[in-house]
Design an enzyme around this catalytic site. Sequence first.
Site, PDB file in Angstrom:
ATOM      1  N   PRO A  45       0.796  -1.237   0.000  1.00  0.00           N
ATOM      2  CA  PRO A  45       0.000   0.000   0.000  1.00  0.00           C
ATOM      3  C   PRO A  45       0.829   1.288   0.000  1.00  0.00           C
ATOM      4  O   PRO A  45       2.045   1.280   0.179  1.00  0.00           O
ATOM      5  CB  PRO A  45      -0.813  -0.120   1.297  1.00  0.00           C
ATOM      6  N   GLU A  46       0.093   2.380  -0.144  1.00  0.00           N
ATOM      7  CA  GLU A  46       0.654   3.734  -0.064  1.00  0.00           C
ATOM      8  C   GLU A  46       1.399   3.907   1.268  1.00  0.00           C
ATOM      9  O   GLU A  46       0.897   3.537   2.335  1.00  0.00           O
ATOM     10  CB  GLU A  46      -0.490   4.745  -0.168  1.00  0.00           C
ATOM     11  N   VAL A  47       2.586   4.493   1.188  1.00  0.00           N
ATOM     12  CA  VAL A  47       3.481   4.756   2.335  1.00  0.00           C
ATOM     13  C   VAL A  47       3.438   3.645   3.394  1.00  0.00           C
ATOM     14  O   VAL A  47       3.383   3.918   4.594  1.00  0.00           O
ATOM     15  CB  VAL A  47       3.243   6.150   2.970  1.00  0.00           C
ATOM     16  N   ASN A 120       5.877  11.274  -0.623  1.00  0.00           N
ATOM     17  CA  ASN A 120       5.071  10.062  -0.686  1.00  0.00           C
ATOM     18  C   ASN A 120       5.448   9.375  -2.001  1.00  0.00           C
ATOM     19  O   ASN A 120       5.086   9.835  -3.076  1.00  0.00           O
ATOM     20  CB  ASN A 120       3.590  10.453  -0.662  1.00  0.00           C
TER      21      ASN A 120
END
Length: 317
Positions: A45-47, A120
């Site tokens: 996933p994101e970050v 990010n």
Amino acid sequence: MKESNVIVAVVQSSPILFDKQSAMDKIVAMTTDAAKQGARLVVFPEVFLPGYPRGLSFGARVGSRTDGGRKDWERYWASAIDIPGGEIGTLCELAKELGVYLIVGVVERDREFSRSTLFNSMVYIGPDGELLGKHRKLVPTGSERLLWGQGDGSTLTVIETPFGRVGGLICWENYMPLARTAMYAQGVDIYVAPTADARDSWQSTIRHIACEGRCYVLSSNQYATKSSYPTDLAHYEDLKDDPEVLCIGGSAIVGPLGDYVTEPLYNQEGILLANLDLSRIAQSRFDFDVVGHYSRPDVFQLIVNDRKQEIVRSIRD
């Protein structure tokens, strides 16, 4: 000759926030699990490294910041990573050992100028253990703008693999039509969309992207709870009215006509696996190719500045 099938894995999990060793341990364990099940491409996933600080204010209000919030942010900064750097080296070794393509959302610390700005980002690592590229989120969303800087066009990354071209965008930059077009124009076959959005509308988004780009979409979100947050944060009380489950997930894999290959996963940690039939990509573009026969370059054109933007440049004789 491009391969006709590939097994992919989408991870739904979360680390202990601000604890990058926790994130690294989960990446190792879940990538190993996915590889044992035949996955050759694994998406986080994101970050994910070191986590998405959902619900935290960092003491910021319009016109003021708190000392405690600055300390919370410094703790987040300290848990970020350099690219390249030690954690990236470990991930490269992992990908090589398991023979997988590995895509991980990370918080990246600027290495070139102040070393204080965070980004990010997502990194692309190959089965030969090489860092193949990265993408920095173009526009952090809402309050994220206080945490992360803006990426530029130099990291609209697409990588070549034996099973097609792989690339994508992070969370709400997928709502940017021109950014999507820039990715489609690079011939994306497998589009990765790590996110922090668990709403029903996100499912509409990834299904639309798949149908618009005539590509597979791999969307990976975190399943996060309050128990994954350190309680000694200065602004931990930001979470006092939030439920125990902060993000219910919704990771999914979508086919190139907008149909689910694997249904969204909610309210639990897990790994979604799918054997993608890559022939469906060409079949789907028979009647619609967004940057091919269904484009009108005589009417619409997109200019992409893919040069790295530098605040300081040295000019020497």
